[in-house]
Design a protein around this motif. Structure first.
Motif, PDB file in Angstrom:
ATOM      1  N   GLY A  87      -0.637  -9.715  -2.049  1.00  0.00           N
ATOM      2  CA  GLY A  87       0.089 -10.189  -0.862  1.00  0.00           C
ATOM      3  C   GLY A  87      -0.609  -9.751   0.419  1.00  0.00           C
ATOM      4  O   GLY A  87      -0.815 -10.553   1.339  1.00  0.00           O
ATOM      5  N   HIS A  88      -1.014  -8.473   0.481  1.00  0.00           N
ATOM      6  CA  HIS A  88      -1.803  -8.012   1.638  1.00  0.00           C
ATOM      7  C   HIS A  88      -3.105  -8.807   1.730  1.00  0.00           C
ATOM      8  O   HIS A  88      -3.543  -9.192   2.807  1.00  0.00           O
ATOM      9  N   GLY A  89      -3.721  -9.025   0.563  1.00  0.00           N
ATOM     10  CA  GLY A  89      -5.007  -9.720   0.527  1.00  0.00           C
ATOM     11  C   GLY A  89      -4.901 -11.173   0.991  1.00  0.00           C
ATOM     12  O   GLY A  89      -5.763 -11.663   1.714  1.00  0.00           O
ATOM     13  N   HIS A 140       2.470  -6.735   7.815  1.00  0.00           N
ATOM     14  CA  HIS A 140       1.653  -6.669   6.608  1.00  0.00           C
ATOM     15  C   HIS A 140       2.519  -6.420   5.375  1.00  0.00           C
ATOM     16  O   HIS A 140       2.391  -7.083   4.346  1.00  0.00           O
ATOM     17  N   GLU A 141       3.438  -5.455   5.498  1.00  0.00           N
ATOM     18  CA  GLU A 141       4.316  -5.169   4.352  1.00  0.00           C
ATOM     19  C   GLU A 141       5.231  -6.359   4.055  1.00  0.00           C
ATOM     20  O   GLU A 141       5.646  -6.553   2.917  1.00  0.00           O
ATOM     21  N   SER A 142       5.543  -7.136   5.065  1.00  0.00           N
ATOM     22  CA  SER A 142       6.400  -8.309   4.801  1.00  0.00           C
ATOM     23  C   SER A 142       5.698  -9.234   3.803  1.00  0.00           C
ATOM     24  O   SER A 142       6.351  -9.850   2.957  1.00  0.00           O
ATOM     25  N   GLN A 143       4.376  -9.303   3.875  1.00  0.00           N
ATOM     26  CA  GLN A 143       3.654 -10.209   2.983  1.00  0.00           C
ATOM     27  C   GLN A 143       3.431  -9.601   1.611  1.00  0.00           C
ATOM     28  O   GLN A 143       3.560 -10.275   0.590  1.00  0.00           O
ATOM     29  N   SER A 144       3.108  -8.294   1.543  1.00  0.00           N
ATOM     30  CA  SER A 144       2.944  -7.681   0.225  1.00  0.00           C
ATOM     31  C   SER A 144       4.265  -7.743  -0.534  1.00  0.00           C
ATOM     32  O   SER A 144       4.309  -8.038  -1.728  1.00  0.00           O
ATOM     33  N   ARG A 145       5.371  -7.514   0.174  1.00  0.00           N
ATOM     34  CA  ARG A 145       6.678  -7.487  -0.485  1.00  0.00           C
ATOM     35  C   ARG A 145       7.208  -8.885  -0.780  1.00  0.00           C
ATOM     36  O   ARG A 145       7.903  -9.090  -1.770  1.00  0.00           O
ATOM     37  N   MET A 171       0.854  -1.183   0.000  1.00  0.00           N
ATOM     38  CA  MET A 171       0.000   0.000   0.000  1.00  0.00           C
ATOM     39  C   MET A 171       0.890   1.233   0.000  1.00  0.00           C
ATOM     40  O   MET A 171       1.778   1.357   0.808  1.00  0.00           O
ATOM     41  N   ASP A 172       0.635   2.087  -0.880  1.00  0.00           N
ATOM     42  CA  ASP A 172       1.426   3.299  -0.931  1.00  0.00           C
ATOM     43  C   ASP A 172       0.505   4.493  -1.046  1.00  0.00           C
ATOM     44  O   ASP A 172      -0.642   4.367  -1.404  1.00  0.00           O
ATOM     45  N   LEU A 193       0.312  -7.506  -7.713  1.00  0.00           N
ATOM     46  CA  LEU A 193       0.990  -8.557  -6.935  1.00  0.00           C
ATOM     47  C   LEU A 193       1.171  -8.112  -5.478  1.00  0.00           C
ATOM     48  O   LEU A 193       1.001  -8.903  -4.543  1.00  0.00           O
ATOM     49  N   HIS A 194       1.511  -6.833  -5.293  1.00  0.00           N
ATOM     50  CA  HIS A 194       1.727  -6.288  -3.949  1.00  0.00           C
ATOM     51  C   HIS A 194       0.439  -6.365  -3.119  1.00  0.00           C
ATOM     52  O   HIS A 194       0.428  -6.907  -2.006  1.00  0.00           O
ATOM     53  N   GLU A 195      -0.647  -5.837  -3.677  1.00  0.00           N
ATOM     54  CA  GLU A 195      -1.900  -5.823  -2.916  1.00  0.00           C
ATOM     55  C   GLU A 195      -2.431  -7.233  -2.714  1.00  0.00           C
ATOM     56  O   GLU A 195      -3.052  -7.522  -1.688  1.00  0.00           O
TER      57      GLU A 195
HETATM   58 ZN    ZN Z   1       1.733  -2.324   1.015  1.00  0.00          ZN
END
Ligand code: ZN
Length: 533
Positions: free
Chosen positions: A298-300, A324-329, A1-2, A294-296
Motif C-alpha cells: 500500500g505504501h509502495g 501514507h498510513e491511510s494507503q497502507s491500511r 511501517m512499524d 499487503l501493508h507495505e
Molecule cells: Zn505503515
C-alpha cells in the motif's frame, strides 16, 4: 511501517528521492524563470544525496554483513550532513525570495508554484534549527536507542529514564524554535503531518474513542474467534509466493520495485522507477508475512503513483505520515481483510497451502484474520483495538509535553490508561511503556498520531471512491482492483507533497477530517462478524 523503519521512513521525507537519468533532470523547466531552473537543479542534487543515503539504509537492513555497521553509520552521517548543508545553503534562501513574483504569477496548483511553496516551508523549518542542536539531538537519539535496546529485554525502565528526560527536554527545545504555535506539540506534529494541529487530532481522536471503547467492550464480551488455522507450519517460500501474487493483483509494479526481507518491514523510495518494500516471515503464523506484505505494498503503490515530473524534488513523495498510513491500511485492511477480496483470493491462497488450508472453509479463515481481542502489543493489534493503543500514546505525549506528567511517572500512567481503555494491565514494562521504539529514538511528540489518522483518512478516502464508483466492492470480489487503484492515483497519489493533509481531505471528501466513516465501517463489519445485533 512499524518499528524503527517507520520513524525515519525514506517515503516521508521530501529529500529522499532521486533521479539518476541526467537527461531528465531538467524536465518541466523549459521556458521557466532561470532562477527556478537553478533552484530545481540544486534540489535535485540534494535529493540525489538523499537517495544515496536511502540505498545505503536499505542495504543495511537487508543484505549488509554485521561487520559493515560501523562504517555504514559514518557514511550515512556524512551524506546526511552534506544534504542538510546543501539544502540550508543561503543561496536556496535567496532563490526562494527572488522567486516570489514568479510564484505569484502562477496557479498555486502548478508544479512550479507548489515546488517553490513546499521548498520554502521545508527550508524555513530547516534553517530555524541551529546546527549545534541538530548534532546534539542526533547524538542523543543514537545513545537513547542503544540504551533502549539493552533496557527492553531487561525490563529496566529506570535505565532509560534519564535518556527519556533529556528527550523530552530536547523535544520542547525543538518546539521552541517555532514560536507562535497554539500547542507545544504542533511543531512536532507538523514535521510528519504538515498542517495538522494537536487540537484537530484531539478533537477527532476523542470522537473516535467515544465509539471504540464500547465497541471493543461489546466484541470482547463475545466468544473469541478461533485462529488456529493460521498458526500451523507455513513454509517460507510458499508464503512469499502467495504475498507476491496478492500484491501483483493490487497493482504493485515489480518493474519499478522489488521485495526483500528485513527485521522490520518498511517501504523506501529511490526514484519514481525504484520503490522498494520489505517484509518478514514467521513460518508458524501466516498473518505476519501476508499482512506486512499487503501493508507495505500500500505504501509502495502510493509512491509508485506520484507523478513522474515531481520526482527528485521535495514534491516527489507521499504527503504526510497520516496520508501514507491511510494507503497502507486501506490496502492491508479495507481490501486485504475484506470478505470480498478473500472471496476471490482464498482459493488462490489455498492452492499455495493445500495441506494447511485445503479443508478450512472461507468463513473460518475470514473470521480468523479478523480476530479481535484485548492485547498489550500495538503492532499485533487488530483493526478495532489498534486505534486505542495509538490514542493512549498520543494522550501521554501531550501530557508529557504540557508538563502535567513527569517521565518518572510514565510507566504507571501507561498502565493506568491500559486498564481504563483496554481493560488489561501490562505485567511488566517490557510489554508496557518500553514496547515501542519511537520515544527512544530521541523525540516525544508527532510520532504516533499518523497511524490512527491513517485509519481515519483511509475510511474517508475509500468511502469517497465508492461514492464516485459504486461498482468498486463488486470488482474487488472479482479480483479486479484496477478501478480503485486508478481512482486513488488520480485523486491522491499523483499529487505527491503538493498538497497538505487538510487540503487533500478537503479536495477529496469536500470536508474536514472526520472519524464517522471509520466508526461506521468498523461497527458494520465487526457487528456482523461478532453478531452484535
Ligand atoms: Zn505503515
Amino acid at each position: 511501517m512499524d518499528g524503527r523503519g517507520s520513524i525515519a521512513p525514506a517515503v516521508s521525507s521530501g529529500l529522499m528521492t532521486a533521479k539518476n537519468d541526467a537527461r531528465q533532470v531538467d524536465d518541466g523547466t523549459g521556458g521557466a524563470d532561470p532562477k527556478y531552473a537553478e533552484l530545481r537543479r540544486r534540489l535535485v542534487e540534494v535529493s540525489d544525496i538523499g537517495a544515496a543515503s536511502a540505498v545505503l539504509s536499505w542495504d543495511q537492513t537487508t543484505y549488509m554483513p554485521p561487520g559493515g555497521s560501523g562504517a555504514r553509520g559514518r557514511q550515512l552521517a556524512t551524506l546526511g550532513r552534506l544534504a542538510h548543508e546543501r539544502f540550508t545553503d543561503d543561496a536556496i534562501g535567496h532563490l526562494l525570495d527572488d522567486l516570489r513574483p514568479y510564484e505569484e504569477s502562477l496557479s498555486p496548483q502548478s508544479d512550479e508554484a507548489s515546488l517553490i511553496r513546499v521548498t520554502r516551508r521545508d527550508y524555513e523549518k530547516a534553517v530555524r534549527v541551529p546546527a549545534s542542536f541538530v548534532a546534539e539531538d542526533r547524538a542523543h537519539g543514537a545513545a537513547s536507542y542503544d540504551a533502549w535496546v539493552a533496557a527492553r529485554p531487561a525490563n529496566d525502565f529506570r535505565a532509560v529514564q534519564p535518556f527519556l528526560e533529556k528527550t523530552l527536554d530536547l523535544s520542547l527545545q525543538y518546539a521552541g524554535f517555532f514560536p507562535g504555535y497554539a500547542h507545544v506539540a504542533d511543531p512536532l506534529i507538523d514535521d510528519s503531518d504538515p498542517g495538522v494541529t494537536a487540537a484537530e487530532v484531539r478533537r477527532v481522536f476523542d470522537e473516535l474513542r467515544g465509539h471504540l471503547v464500547p465497541l471493543v467492550r461489546a466484541i470482547t464480551g463475545q466468544l473469541v474467534a478461533d485462529d488456529a488455522c493460521l498458526r500451523q507450519h507455513y513454509p517460507e517460500q510458499a508464503q512469499w509466493a502467495a504475498g507476491v501474487e496478492a500484491i501483483r493483483l493490487f497493482g504493485y509494479d515489480f518493474e519499478r520495485g522489488r521485495q526483500d526481507k528485513s527485521a522490520h518491514p518498511y517501504t523506501t523510495r529511490f526514484a519514481h522507477g525504484d520503490v522498494r518494500i520489505t517484509t518478514r516471515v514467521n513460518e508458524h503464523d501466516l498473518r505476519e508475512c501476508l499482512f506486512a506484505t499487503l501493508h507495505e505494498a500500500g505504501h509502495g503503490l502510493y509512491e509508485q503513483g506520484v507523478a513522474p515530473p515531481l520526482d527528485a524534488t521535495p514534491l516527489g513523495s507521499g504527503a504526510s505520515s497520516g496520508v501514507h498510513e491511510s494507503q497502507s491500511r486501506l490496502w492491508e485492511n479495507r481490501v486485504g481483510r475484506s470478505r470480498g477480496f478473500w472471496t476471490f483470493f482464498y482459493p488462490r491462497l489455498q492452492s499455495h497451502f493445500p495441506a494447511q488450508l485445503g479443508s478450512v472453509p472461507l468463513d473460518t479463515f475470514y473470521r480468523a484474520i479478523n480476530k479481535v481481542e484485548r492485547s498489550l502489543i500495538r503492532v499485533e493489534a487488530d483493526e478495532v483495538t489498534y486505534n486505542l493503543h495509538i490514542m493512549i500514546r498520543f494522550g501521554l505525549e501531550l501530557d508529557l509535553l504540557e508538563g502535567g506528567l513527569a517521565v518518572k511517572d510514565l510507566p504507571e500512567a501507561w498502565n493506568e490508561r491500559y486498564r481504563s481503555d483496554l481493560g488489561i494491565t501490562p505485567p511488566d514494562d517490557r510489554d508496557g511503556v518500553l514496547q515501542d521504539v519511537h520515544w527512544y529514538t530521541g523525540r516525544i511528540g508527532g510520532l504516533f498520531q499518523g497511524y490512527t489518522l491513517g485509519n481515519i483518512l483511509g475510511a474517508q478516502f475509500f468511502d469517497a471512491a465508492v461514492a464516485e464508483q459504486p461498482d468498486i466492492p463488486a470488482q474487488i470480489e472479482r479480483g479486479e482492483l484496477n478501478s480503485l487503484l486508478t481512482w486513488l492515483q488520480e485523486r491522491l497519489y499523483r499529487h505527491g507533497r503538493k498538497l497538505t493533509t487538510p487540503e487533500l481531505v478537503e479536495g477529496i471528501t469536500g470536508g474536514p477530517l472526520r472519524s464517522e466513516p471509520l466508526v461506521r465501517y468498523l461497527t458494520r463489519k465487526y457487528g456482523e462478524l461478532y453478531e452484535l445485533g
